[in-house]
Design a protein around this motif. Structure first.
Motif, PDB file in Angstrom:
ATOM      1  N   ILE A 309       0.636  -1.091   0.032  1.00  0.00           N
ATOM      2  CA  ILE A 309       0.037  -0.007  -0.071  1.00  0.00           C
ATOM      3  C   ILE A 309       0.961   1.160   0.062  1.00  0.00           C
ATOM      4  O   ILE A 309       0.601   2.026  -0.712  1.00  0.00           O
ATOM      5  CB  ILE A 309      -0.967  -0.099   1.217  1.00  0.00           C
ATOM      6  CG1 ILE A 309      -2.032  -1.062   1.118  1.00  0.00           C
ATOM      7  CG2 ILE A 309      -1.504   1.291   1.587  1.00  0.00           C
ATOM      8  CD1 ILE A 309      -2.874  -1.230   2.263  1.00  0.00           C
ATOM      9  N   ALA A 310       1.683   1.189   0.782  1.00  0.00           N
ATOM     10  CA  ALA A 310       2.967   2.273   0.942  1.00  0.00           C
ATOM     11  C   ALA A 310       3.313   2.724  -0.326  1.00  0.00           C
ATOM     12  O   ALA A 310       3.516   3.680  -0.756  1.00  0.00           O
ATOM     13  CB  ALA A 310       3.779   2.152   1.935  1.00  0.00           C
ATOM     14  N   LEU A 554      -4.651   4.693   3.778  1.00  0.00           N
ATOM     15  CA  LEU A 554      -4.853   3.201   3.660  1.00  0.00           C
ATOM     16  C   LEU A 554      -4.245   2.387   4.770  1.00  0.00           C
ATOM     17  O   LEU A 554      -4.700   1.527   5.200  1.00  0.00           O
ATOM     18  CB  LEU A 554      -4.367   2.758   2.253  1.00  0.00           C
ATOM     19  CG  LEU A 554      -5.214   3.167   1.021  1.00  0.00           C
ATOM     20  CD1 LEU A 554      -4.754   2.489  -0.207  1.00  0.00           C
ATOM     21  CD2 LEU A 554      -6.535   2.941   1.330  1.00  0.00           C
ATOM     22  N   ALA A 555      -3.010   3.046   5.198  1.00  0.00           N
ATOM     23  CA  ALA A 555      -2.484   2.288   6.409  1.00  0.00           C
ATOM     24  C   ALA A 555      -3.430   2.415   7.855  1.00  0.00           C
ATOM     25  O   ALA A 555      -3.476   1.555   8.564  1.00  0.00           O
ATOM     26  CB  ALA A 555      -1.091   2.841   6.557  1.00  0.00           C
ATOM     27  N   PHE A 556      -3.915   3.619   7.908  1.00  0.00           N
ATOM     28  CA  PHE A 556      -5.073   3.653   8.893  1.00  0.00           C
ATOM     29  C   PHE A 556      -6.116   2.828   8.862  1.00  0.00           C
ATOM     30  O   PHE A 556      -6.507   2.023   9.775  1.00  0.00           O
ATOM     31  CB  PHE A 556      -5.425   5.083   8.916  1.00  0.00           C
ATOM     32  CG  PHE A 556      -6.555   5.338   9.970  1.00  0.00           C
ATOM     33  CD1 PHE A 556      -6.163   5.611  11.510  1.00  0.00           C
ATOM     34  CD2 PHE A 556      -7.658   5.524   9.787  1.00  0.00           C
ATOM     35  CE1 PHE A 556      -7.181   5.786  12.132  1.00  0.00           C
ATOM     36  CE2 PHE A 556      -8.874   5.710  10.477  1.00  0.00           C
ATOM     37  CZ  PHE A 556      -8.375   5.956  11.793  1.00  0.00           C
ATOM     38  N   LEU A 557      -6.631   2.487   7.561  1.00  0.00           N
ATOM     39  CA  LEU A 557      -7.841   1.793   7.645  1.00  0.00           C
ATOM     40  C   LEU A 557      -7.354   0.342   7.725  1.00  0.00           C
ATOM     41  O   LEU A 557      -8.173  -0.569   8.273  1.00  0.00           O
ATOM     42  CB  LEU A 557      -8.235   1.764   6.182  1.00  0.00           C
ATOM     43  CG  LEU A 557      -8.980   3.059   5.833  1.00  0.00           C
ATOM     44  CD1 LEU A 557      -9.569   3.040   4.498  1.00  0.00           C
ATOM     45  CD2 LEU A 557     -10.296   3.107   6.924  1.00  0.00           C
ATOM     46  N   ILE A 619       8.793   3.729   1.941  1.00  0.00           N
ATOM     47  CA  ILE A 619       9.403   2.416   2.180  1.00  0.00           C
ATOM     48  C   ILE A 619       9.668   2.267   3.863  1.00  0.00           C
ATOM     49  O   ILE A 619       9.347   1.255   4.421  1.00  0.00           O
ATOM     50  CB  ILE A 619      10.602   2.177   1.367  1.00  0.00           C
ATOM     51  CG1 ILE A 619      11.005   0.874   1.327  1.00  0.00           C
ATOM     52  CG2 ILE A 619      11.769   2.942   2.069  1.00  0.00           C
ATOM     53  CD1 ILE A 619      11.932   0.495   0.488  1.00  0.00           C
ATOM     54  N   LEU A 620      10.043   3.427   4.462  1.00  0.00           N
ATOM     55  CA  LEU A 620      10.169   3.268   6.008  1.00  0.00           C
ATOM     56  C   LEU A 620       8.791   3.126   6.694  1.00  0.00           C
ATOM     57  O   LEU A 620       8.870   2.508   7.582  1.00  0.00           O
ATOM     58  CB  LEU A 620      10.792   4.701   6.394  1.00  0.00           C
ATOM     59  CG  LEU A 620      12.203   4.621   6.062  1.00  0.00           C
ATOM     60  CD1 LEU A 620      12.958   6.141   6.508  1.00  0.00           C
ATOM     61  CD2 LEU A 620      12.933   3.592   6.689  1.00  0.00           C
ATOM     62  N   PHE A 621       7.973   3.729   6.030  1.00  0.00           N
ATOM     63  CA  PHE A 621       6.547   3.552   6.687  1.00  0.00           C
ATOM     64  C   PHE A 621       6.055   2.250   6.476  1.00  0.00           C
ATOM     65  O   PHE A 621       5.595   1.522   7.448  1.00  0.00           O
ATOM     66  CB  PHE A 621       5.390   4.583   5.826  1.00  0.00           C
ATOM     67  CG  PHE A 621       4.333   4.824   6.727  1.00  0.00           C
ATOM     68  CD1 PHE A 621       4.253   6.026   7.730  1.00  0.00           C
ATOM     69  CD2 PHE A 621       2.967   4.017   6.758  1.00  0.00           C
ATOM     70  CE1 PHE A 621       3.068   6.146   8.513  1.00  0.00           C
ATOM     71  CE2 PHE A 621       1.998   4.229   7.376  1.00  0.00           C
ATOM     72  CZ  PHE A 621       1.877   5.310   8.291  1.00  0.00           C
ATOM     73  N   GLY A 622       6.288   1.681   5.380  1.00  0.00           N
ATOM     74  CA  GLY A 622       5.808   0.185   5.110  1.00  0.00           C
ATOM     75  C   GLY A 622       6.735  -0.847   6.073  1.00  0.00           C
ATOM     76  O   GLY A 622       5.998  -1.663   6.943  1.00  0.00           O
TER      77      GLY A 622
END
Length: 761
Positions: A309-310, A554-557, A619-622
């Motif tokens: 997603i990220a 999307l990460a929040f969901l 990429i770091l968020f993922g």
């Protein structure tokens, strides 16, 4: 604080998650099928890797064209030039320079003549010219075009380069060296190939060594490496197919190797460590694997989806580089996740306890005692408010330099490369400001040779040089149809710095509108390296809010659905943003302000490569969510069993600490290897990823996350009533026999979560 020998009973009622079943846990269902069909799962994986590799080799990977990289005006100018029918050729130049002689001296003229004769005799050049002389008359350029198409000119430049080197030997009192796109491409290509070969040779043994220390057994260490490397090879074949829709850039395959090793090893670690943990508690091999599939396997699935997603957010940039990097990363992460969920359970179900073959004396242990992390947890949870404030303040201080970040195109002059082509490039810039990386004005009209346009072009030359920001040489080239004229104008600065970018703005906003743009029917656009940088930064400014919103939303969901908690979802987003911001701050200090020049062997150009920050964010968020999901799943397990909040947090952190530590060490080591390369952007990427993972696995996961969750207490699992329709997903172990057709005997009685081994609050 007391020591307990019993645990509270599981929670019942609306807050209790249902028992996991094959129907409610996709990862467990996939693992169950793989365990029952081991041969099909293993052979299917190997056939996929072989078929993808053969297909990729057969069809080749489509590389992005120069005209597909840009944005705005510069991209339109590139398109005009690409469609104009100009000969597809690579222009090279030879610099003849002397500290004492000037261009009129006989010895100097002899060197120029010798250079012209030498390159012509190779039979590989055309359009040889020798008119450009520097303002101080101590330097002169001999320019020419390499015969044949430009796309593979770097493979044919060798004989010409050797002829120029012979002239240098015959005239030792002068500086004679060749530079240009082909010769620089050859030098950088050789350097990159050497770098990647060295990094590949280093990353594999380094990762294997870390895994041997982590597992204490050779077979358990080799298995993650095998999965990671086969996932990388398979994804390369898929990249060849995907490049038909999203052309690849040079950096993509290097990044795929980096990410393939990192996530492939991580996903295996999650599985293997949980399986070992359950075996240590008394579960038989099949029961241990079932629990690992339902818990760690589910974490792998969610983590991979988060990374995908990220990375998908980068498609919103509509930039060829970002799209290629996103495509490659998505392919390798998805392939590694599929392998972890299918072939890994099949292999583990076959091996059983034989996974620990090749035990290393002094290193082997099935489960860590966790003394170090227990000490950390006790200190953090005794003073959670102080721990949270201290960790948060430290991250904010590290993030402060981010406020002064400046981005620009990568400057090849910053490369630590002894090749004469790069040294000559730097000297050409000094002798002919902007001559090596000029601004390019593309003029399109029905006839660009009309008196009106010819006069306007002459006026452009006069006005440009008069600004002091734009310089000679100014050259004009017209296509065969006389519909497009290309005017190249030297720029002040290095070609990528703030001075060059300001010169481009002067050209666009003051010179062009008052000259060629005023001619009826003329379309005028400006491109070149500095113009590309200006347009890229403008496009990035427009797309960053979209990318950030897409990724965060999307990460929040995903977190909300996975953990049925509004607070957990918000906390995950905030903590990950803090770790990314801290990594950004360190990146600015090291590469923009040059704090790490000596240690990392580079020269700062006062900016960060323009594509690196956004890519680092996604990429770091993922990757940060990778750890976050794994830890939260264990904490949620305890919560669903009815444990007090502090106990669930403490045991969740300690229960995952070994895996997180091992995975983080692997990632940091692999990423850090890329800081030893030659290309500055890869150094930036490797450094940013390494420090972010280190910060995330220590300050965030070991201090900030547990202290915040303890302070929030029961509010961690708050879910508004109007979201009660969200699906309930279990985070505990599955029923016995889930991985078999009809269930096998339980064997040794399963003891479950050990009690009496730690503090209860």
């Amino acid at each position: 604080m007391t020591t307990s020998t019993t645990l509270p009973p599981p929670v019942t009622g609306p807050d209790a998650g249902p028992a996991t079943s094959p129907k409610s846990n996709l990862a467990a269902r996939i693992a169950g099928w793989s365990a029952r069909h081991r041969r099909a799962a293993v052979l299917g994986w190997l056939l996929f890797v072989v078929a993808a590799t053969v297909l990729g080799s057969a069809i080749g990977t489509v590389e992005a064209k120069n005209s597909e990289y840009g944005h705005g005006d510069s991209r339109r100018a590139d398109e005009i030039i690409a469609a104009a029918g100009f000969p597809d050729r690579a222009t090279e130049m030879v610099l003849i320079e002397s500290d004492s002689l000037v261009a009129d001296d006989s010895a100097f003229r002899a060197a120029v003549t010798a250079t012209t004769t030498a390159v012509e005799r190779t039979g590989r050049v055309e359009n040889v010219r020798s008119g450009a002389v520097s303002a101080d008359r101590h330097a002169q350029l001999v320019t020419f075009d390499l015969a044949g198409p430009a796309e593979d000119a770097d493979e044919r430049v060798g004989p010409v380069r050797d002829a120029v080197a012979a002239v240098q030997r015959d005239h030792p009192g002068l500086y004679v060296a060749q530079t240009g796109g082909a010769s620089i491409g050859e030098a950088i290509g050789k350097t990159l190939d050497a770098d990647m070969h060295r990094l590949s040779m280093l990353s594999i043994p380094v990762t294997l060594g870390i895994l041997i220390v982590a597992f204490g057994a050779l077979l358990a260490a080799v298995l993650p490496m095998g999965l990671a490397l086969t996932a990388f090879l398979g994804s390369l074949g898929l990249l060849a197919v995907a490049s038909r829709f999203a052309p690849a850039v040079d950096t993509t395959m290097h990044l795929m190797l980096l990410m393939g090793l990192a996530v492939g090893v991580d996903y295996c670690l999650f599985y293997l460590r949980r399986e070992r943990e359950e075996r240590d508690r008394g579960a038989d091999p099949e029961r241990a694997l079932a629990i690992a599939a339902a818990t760690s396997g589910r974490s792998v699935l969610i983590s991979a989806l988060t990374v995908i997603i990220a990375m998908s957010g980068m498609f919103l940039t509509q930039d060829a580089t970002f799209i290629s990097l996103a495509t490659g990363t998505i392919l390798v992460v998805a392939t590694a996740a599929v392998g972890s969920l299918t072939v890994l359970p099949a292999v583990l179900s076959k091996l059983g306890d034989r996974i620990d073959l090749g035990r290393v004396p002094g290193l082997y242990r099935r489960q860590s005692s966790g003394r170090f992390w227990r000490t950390i947890m006790n200190a953090v949870l005794r003073r959670p408010r102080f721990s949270a404030v201290l960790a948060g303040a430290l991250l904010l201080v590290l993030a402060l330099p981010l406020l002064g970040m400046r981005t620009a195109e990568e400057d090849i002059t910053a490369l630590k490369n002894p090749a004469p082509a790069l040294s000559a490039f730097v000297r050409v810039q000094q002798a002919f400001p902007g001559g090596a990386e000029p601004a390019v004005v593309a003029i399109r009209a029905d006839d660009v040779t009309t008196p009106a346009l010819t006069a306007a072009i002459d006026e452009l030359r006069t006005r440009a040089v008069a600004t002091g920001q734009l310089h000679e040489p100014v050259t004009v080239e017209v296509n065969p149809d006389r519909t497009v004229a290309v005017v190249r104008v030297g720029l002040s600065g290095s070609g990528v710095d703030a001075t060059s970018e300001q010169a481009v703005r002067t050209l666009r906003e003051q010179i062009v509108p008052r000259t060629v743009q005023g001619v009826d029917g003329a379309e005028v656009r400006v491109t070149g390296l500095a113009a590309d940088s200006v347009d890229f930064n403008a496009a990035l400014g427009r797309s960053v809010p979209l990318v950030f919103g897409f990724v965060l939303g999307l990460a929040f969901l995903l977190m909300l659905v996975s953990f049925r908690s509004l607070v957990v979802a918000v906390t995950a987003i905030v903590l990950n943003l803090l770790s990314v911001a801290a990594a950004y701050g360190l990146l600015v200090l090291v590469f923009q302000h040059g704090w790490g020049e000596t240690l990392l062997d580079f020269e700062s150009v006062g900016s960060v490569t323009n594509w690196v920050p956004l890519f680092l964010f996604v990429i770091l968020f993922g990757l940060s969510m990778d750890y976050h999901v794994f830890i939260l799943s264990r904490i949620r397990e305890g919560h669903d069993r009815g444990w007090p909040n502090k106990l669930a947090v403490s045991r969740g952190i300690r229960g995952t600490a070994g895996v997180i530590t091992s995975a983080a060490v692997v990632m940091v080591a692999v990423f850090a290897l890329f800081t030893t390369g030659t290309v500055v952007s890869m150094k930036e990427l490797g450094f940013g990823l390494a420090v972010a993972v280190l910060i995330d696995a220590t300050i965030v996961r070991a201090v900030l996350l547990p202290s915040v969750m303890v302070l929030l207490g029961h509010r961690n699992w708050y879910l508004p009533r109007w979201l009660g329709w969200l699906p309930r997903l279990s985070h505990g172990e599955p029923p016995a026999g889930e991985l078999t057709d009809g269930g096998l005997p339980a064997g040794a009685p399963y003891r479950g979560e050990p009690v009496g081994t730690g503090p209860t609050y």
